[in-house]
Design an enzyme around this catalytic site. Structure first.
Site, PDB file in Angstrom:
ATOM      1  N   LYS B  78      15.411 -16.489  14.313  1.00 36.81           N
ATOM      2  CA  LYS B  78      15.310 -16.035  15.704  1.00 36.81           C
ATOM      3  C   LYS B  78      16.708 -15.999  16.318  1.00 36.81           C
ATOM      4  O   LYS B  78      17.523 -16.896  16.091  1.00 36.81           O
ATOM      5  CB  LYS B  78      14.414 -17.006  16.483  1.00 36.81           C
ATOM      6  N   SER B 153       7.951 -16.284  22.760  1.00 33.79           N
ATOM      7  CA  SER B 153       9.143 -15.472  22.657  1.00 33.79           C
ATOM      8  C   SER B 153       9.582 -15.201  21.225  1.00 33.79           C
ATOM      9  O   SER B 153      10.296 -14.241  20.966  1.00 33.79           O
ATOM     10  CB  SER B 153      10.288 -16.152  23.402  1.00 33.79           C
ATOM     11  N   SER B 177       6.335 -20.820  22.297  1.00 33.73           N
ATOM     12  CA  SER B 177       7.000 -19.638  21.743  1.00 33.73           C
ATOM     13  C   SER B 177       6.978 -19.525  20.221  1.00 33.73           C
ATOM     14  O   SER B 177       7.354 -18.487  19.686  1.00 33.73           O
ATOM     15  CB  SER B 177       8.449 -19.579  22.228  1.00 33.73           C
TER      16      SER B 177
END
Lengths: 476, 495, 95
Positions: B78, B153, B177
């Protein structure tokens, strides 16, 4: 109307740790080229986290103890939020509701009168980067960012600029004794901000507070406070009000200038620093830190008076710096007579230090050598004048007094036969003064003695030479 | 089976036997990315040359006799995790072009373990969001239905793993997330206990909540990754110095006698019927495996959302103060220095990030601190106490991960509050700092449903064990999104 | 809790966010709605409840005072938008 000034000081002191407050970069940045003592942490890069420097915490606690503070059992760091280009993260890691030390005091003396100044708190935080203004731009050097910084906040207990100056001097002394800060104001290692308000003498109300920043020397502190007192007195006498502002001190022009008004005051939005678990100062840890405390100037001065029979004023001069006091005691240990040692240090040594502008740490005279020198005087091996000369030489070269005396043939002539020969020679060469003396003009004796000293290049034992001279003149 | 479809466990077996090389495996995944990512848009940055170099190095290490669980395994990261020498933007325009001079601790650990890093995955800007629609660059598409969001996210990481564009991935979880996109994309994911994995190098959103987690196509893969990234880090004062257990040993299909609590507050109205149905069935499966299931109450659950949306933005407002256009990233000068700040931040941050900075600034500002920030911290205590109490009676709690399956792109973006509500089941565990694991447990509306398994602090082995036992008893984790233009051959199976 | 435009502007200035008028109005409405929702926590009696700033039971996490290498100055400045004399450069700060 008479006005009384209410003064409080906020002092920032950089701690003498090896590494920075929250990262391993060297904190010794003074001589480093820009941005060479910087890592992602003190640069506030995305993703970095702080780690507390243990020594910085201990130095702060030590300072708190020296200032008779209470030491918190639990202490915490907090984020102080304000944007500024010298603040890498947009917040400063500081302490807010839970400082390490609080509620202490220190004693000052002004014109022989002692006064206790309260300390509100001593807390730990990180220094900001350094901004240099060049024309239309400001340049940012991040080396200073993250250097451990201790904030010491006094109570508004001072009433005159001189008290404020004495407070700072005393604080500097203590920090230097503890070895936690160089205390050098010109280098910015110790920085001062003052709060000052005026009120009619005798009133119990508080006046409007003005904060003065950029005070970079003892002199500036005193001058700026004097300036503000005059400025505010004038305003009050004209019936005007003092505005609550932050002012800066302009060292060139010796005036204060407004930096920020109350309306522009920051909203720091403090909150507990989530990246750092709280500190717990256990009894054991506290005692361990306390055991490392050195004897502080007040205690030392008292002891010098008590133990060595010194005059308090003389003792105060000796304890002003820890290195001088330590040196003094080493000399006393080596020689014995504490008063005589005191006179030599505060007389000859200080004279030479002042003349050469050298710090105590550069003094080359070993305590044992000073003792040796004084013993030579006691043994009449050299006279006092020669001793001072030799001391001078020792100061510059660090050599043993015996070597100097021997090499230069400075040993006092105490041999009566040898001196008698010189005396008789002087009497023969100075018939006129001799006649005057014999006619009763006693003062001429010192002239003749001077001639003896000259002939011996100062080495004659003055008592013996005088004695021999008198006896010879009387024909004995 | 195509190489990109392999789980870590399968790939490791083949690598060990010498039947494939990491270079072959990595090339296959890179080709998959090349073929598919224009549609899925999971990646912000792909680094094929670096990946192949690392794969070659991994093969060399294996040839030299080394064998670690992730040696030669291609993974996605990420983009909120700093990678030395590789652009790290956090999905934000304000960090466009930012190349960190250092590796996050988890990255250093993955490198040491010989993992192959494929690139950086899309995220809601600074991890603030539940759909990747707040990315400053583009929205990632759910591999199961390209018109839907992948969740957020960490939507890029979840989508990459689901789509075969990585064998596993790292994400970060502040309020859900990792868990929410794992559920939306039908993969396994874990948010470890706060303090289990070092945050050093994870770009901070809300420091007291952020935690790095992992995605995999099966529970065992998640365990493998967690085993590498977990552990104390002297650079992170909030990482806890407790030994890292061997998570793979926790993978036992036996949960007989395990006490599992079902918090009643997580089965309330508003939950999509298909989601509830899938969960109820999953709970029956756990019971069938011998778990002792009972209802439990977490009475302060409904306060988690407001508490979270005061605490997290408050911390974020400080964490994001450093983006000022002076040291790195975007810089939009103005007439004065302060105008430069306002321009850079006003134009560099997207609407959701600005909204949260505003909210957090307000919650901390003079006169409001006690009513908002401090109050929220007290509510946090109550929420934590709810869980402490529940874990006195239960080894694990099981809940839906989200009230609904993945929603349509654009459906909720205009209404922040309704977007925030998609996270209601993941926020409370975050506030309590406990471990949360997600496994696929059914389909609803043609989309995956995820089961959330919550365990107490540092009880990752228990969460993994429940997840693994469930996974072994069901086939949901074997479903693959219909990305190749044809529906997967495998029939949608019920246990 | 309804926010006024002045409050929105004050917060934006504290946070140094340059906002358009449209944004200000949008945030005024949205933040008001969120805060209104958040006000539900005011119902809870938390008088005797201590705040949780962090869930960890940790304390005294410290490092020894040892120097570790800094970054090369090129790396420090590599991402900088504006540099002069190995320093970051900003417009002069007025006030």
């Amino acid at each position: 109307m008479e006005y009384e000034a209410i003064i409080g000081l906020e002092v920032h002191a950089q701690l003498l740790t090896r590494s920075k407050m929250f990262c391993g970069c060297s904190a010794d940045y003074a001589a480093a080229p820009p941005n060479t003592h910087v890592c992602p942490v003190c640069l506030g890069m995305p993703g970095v986290l702080p780690v507390i420097n243990k020594r910085a915490v201990e130095y702060t606690i030590m300072t708190g103890l020296a200032l008779h503070c209470k030491i918190a059992e639990f202490s915490r760091f907090a984020r102080k939020n304000y944007p500024y280009p010298d603040l890498m993260k947009g917040y400063q890691i500081s302490q807010y509701e839970e400082p390490l030390c609080y509620d202490g005091w220190l004693n000052i003396e002004v014109d022989g009168v002692a006064k206790r100044i309260g300390i509100i708190r001593v807390h730990l935080e990180e220094d900001t980067a350094k901004l240099t203004h060049v024309g239309e731009y400001s340049l940012i050097d991040v080396n200073r960012s993250g250097v451990p910084l201790m904030e010491i906040v006094s109570r508004p207990d001072m009433r005159t600029p001189e008290e404020a100056r004495q407070y700072l001097i005393k604080l500097q002394q203590i920090l230097r004794y503890l070895g936690v800060c160089t205390g050098n104001m010109e280098e910015g290692a110790m920085r001062c901000e003052a709060n000052i308000s005026l009120r009619p003498a005798g009133s119990q109300e508080w006046g409007t507070k003005v904060e003065i920043k950029n005070l970079n020397s003892f002199r500036s502190v005193k001058l700026a406070l004097e300036y503000e007192i005059a400025r505010q007195t004038e305003l009050l006498e004209r019936g005007e009000r003092v505005r609550q502002v932050t002012v800066g001190w302009d060292e060139q022009r010796n005036v204060t200038f407004v930096q920020r008004s109350k309306e522009e005051a920051h909203d720091y939005r403090y909150f507990p620093e989530p990246d750092l678990p709280p500190l717990y100062i256990s009894r054991e840890w506290l005692e361990e830190i306390r055991s490392r405390l050195v004897e502080l100037p007040d205690a030392k001065q008292e002891r010098f008076v008590r133990e060595y029979g010194l005059d308090p004023k003389d003792a105060a001069v000796l304890v002003a710096e820890r290195e001088i006091a330590d040196y003094y005691e080493a000399c006393v240990k080596a020689y014995g007579d504490p008063v005589k040692v005191c006179h030599w240090i505060s007389g000859e040594l200080f004279r030479l230090l002042k003349a050469t502008e050298l710090p105590m740490s550069q003094v080359k005279i070993a305590p044992a050598h000073l003792a040796e020198l004084l013993k030579m005087v006691d043994a009449n091996t050299i006279n006092l004048n020669t001793a001072k000369m030799v001391f001078d030489e020792m100061f510059h070269t660090g050599r043993r007094p015996q070597d100097i005396v021997q090499e230069k043939g400075l040993a006092q002539i105490s041999d009566a036969d040898e001196l008698l020969r010189v005396v008789q020679q002087v009497i023969e060469q100075n018939p006129e003064p001799v006649q005057q003396y014999l006619k009763g003009k006693e003062q001429v004796l010192s002239f003749l003695l001077g001639q003896v000293m000259r002939a011996t290049r100062g080495k004659a034992n003055p008592q013996l030479a005088g004695e021999l001279l008198r006896r010879s003149l009387r024909g004995e | 089976m195509a190489l990109y479809e392999l789980t870590i466990r399968e790939a490791r077996a083949l690598l060990r036997k010498g039947e494939i090389t990491s270079v072959e495996l990595t090339r296959a995944v890179l080709e998959r990315i090349e073929a598919l990512d224009a549609k899925v848009r999971a990646y912000l940055t792909v680094t094929p040359e670096l990946a192949l170099e690392q794969a070659k190095a991994a093969d060399a290490r294996r040839a030299a006799g080394e064998d670690t669980p992730l040696l030669g395994i291609p993974m996605a990261i990420k983009d909120v995790i700093c990678t030395k020498g590789v652009e790290t933007t956090c999905g934000s325009r304000i960090l466009k072009g930012f190349v960190p001079p250092y590796d996050a601790t988890v990255i250093a650990k993955l490198r040491a373990a010989g993992a192959v890093l494929l690139g950086k995955t899309n995220t809601d800007e600074f991890a603030m969001g539940s759909s990747t629609e707040n990315s400053g660059y583009f929205t990632t598409h759910n591999p199961w239905d390209l018109t839907r969001v992948p969740g957020g996210s960490s939507g890029g990481s979840a989508a990459a793993v689901a789509a075969g564009e990585a064998l596993a991935a790292l994400g970060s979880d502040t309020g859900g997330s990792v868990r929410q996109p794992a559920a939306f994309c039908g993969v396994a994911g874990i948010k470890p206990t706060y303090g289990r994995v070092s945050r050093y190098g994870l770009v901070a959103f809300a420091s007291s909540l952020d935690q790095i987690g992992a995605f995999g196509r099966e529970v065992a893969d998640v365990a493998s990754v967690l085993g590498i990234i977990a552990g104390y880090d002297p650079r992170d004062s909030t990482s806890v110095n407790v030994p890292v257990p061997n998570y793979e040993e926790a993978l036992m299909p036996d949960i007989r006698g395990m006490r599992i609590g079902i918090p009643k507050e997580y089965f309330v109205e508003g939950i999509q019927p298909g989601v509830e149905k899938a969960l109820r069935e999953a709970i029956r499966t756990l019971e069938g495996l011998g778990a002792v299931v009972d209802e439990v109450s977490l009475p302060h659950t409904s306060y988690a959302l407001p508490a979270y949306y005061l605490i997290a933005p408050a911390e974020a407002s400080a964490n994001l103060a450093r983006y000022d256009g002076v040291k790195y990233g975007l810089s939009i000068p103005g007439e004065t220095m302060w105008d430069g700040y306002r321009n850079t931040r006003g134009q560099g941050f997207g609407p959701e990030v600005k909204r949260r900075i505003m909210l957090g600034t307000y919650a901390l500002s003079a006169g409001y601190y006690d009513a908002y920030y401090l109050k929220a911290q007290k509510v946090r205590t109550l929420i934590k106490q709810d869980f402490d109490k529940a874990f006195e009676r239960f080894d694990a709690l099981v809940t839906p991960t989200t009230p609904m399956v993945a929603f349509k792109i654009g459906e909720k973006i205009a209404d922040p509050l309704s977007m925030y509500l998609t996270d209601i089941f993941t926020l409370a565990p975050s506030l309590a700092g406990i471990c949360g694991m997600v496994v696929p447990c059914g389909m609803a509306d043609g989309m995956p449903v995820g089961m959330q398994i919550l365990t107490g602090a540092f009880q990752e082995p228990t969460a993994l064990r429940v997840a693994y036992a469930y996974e072994q008893a069901t086939e949901w984790h074997k479903l693959r999104p219909p990305l190749d233009g044809k529906v997967e051959d495998k029939e949608v199976m019920r246990q | 809790m309804k926010l006024s435009l002045e409050q929105v502007e004050h917060i934006a200035e504290l946070a140094k966010l340059g906002l358009t008028d449209e944004e200000k109005e949008g945030y005024r409405a949205q933040l008001s709605a969120i805060l209104e929702y958040a006000d539900m926590i005011q119902q809870l009696d938390t008088e005797a409840i201590p705040p949780t700033a962090t869930v960890l039971p940790l304390r005294n996490v410290m490092r020894d005072d040892e120097v570790t290498p800094s970054l090369p100055v090129e790396d420090v400045l590599a991402n900088a938008p504006d540099v002069e004399d190995n320093c970051f450069r900003v417009k002069a700060i007025l006030g």
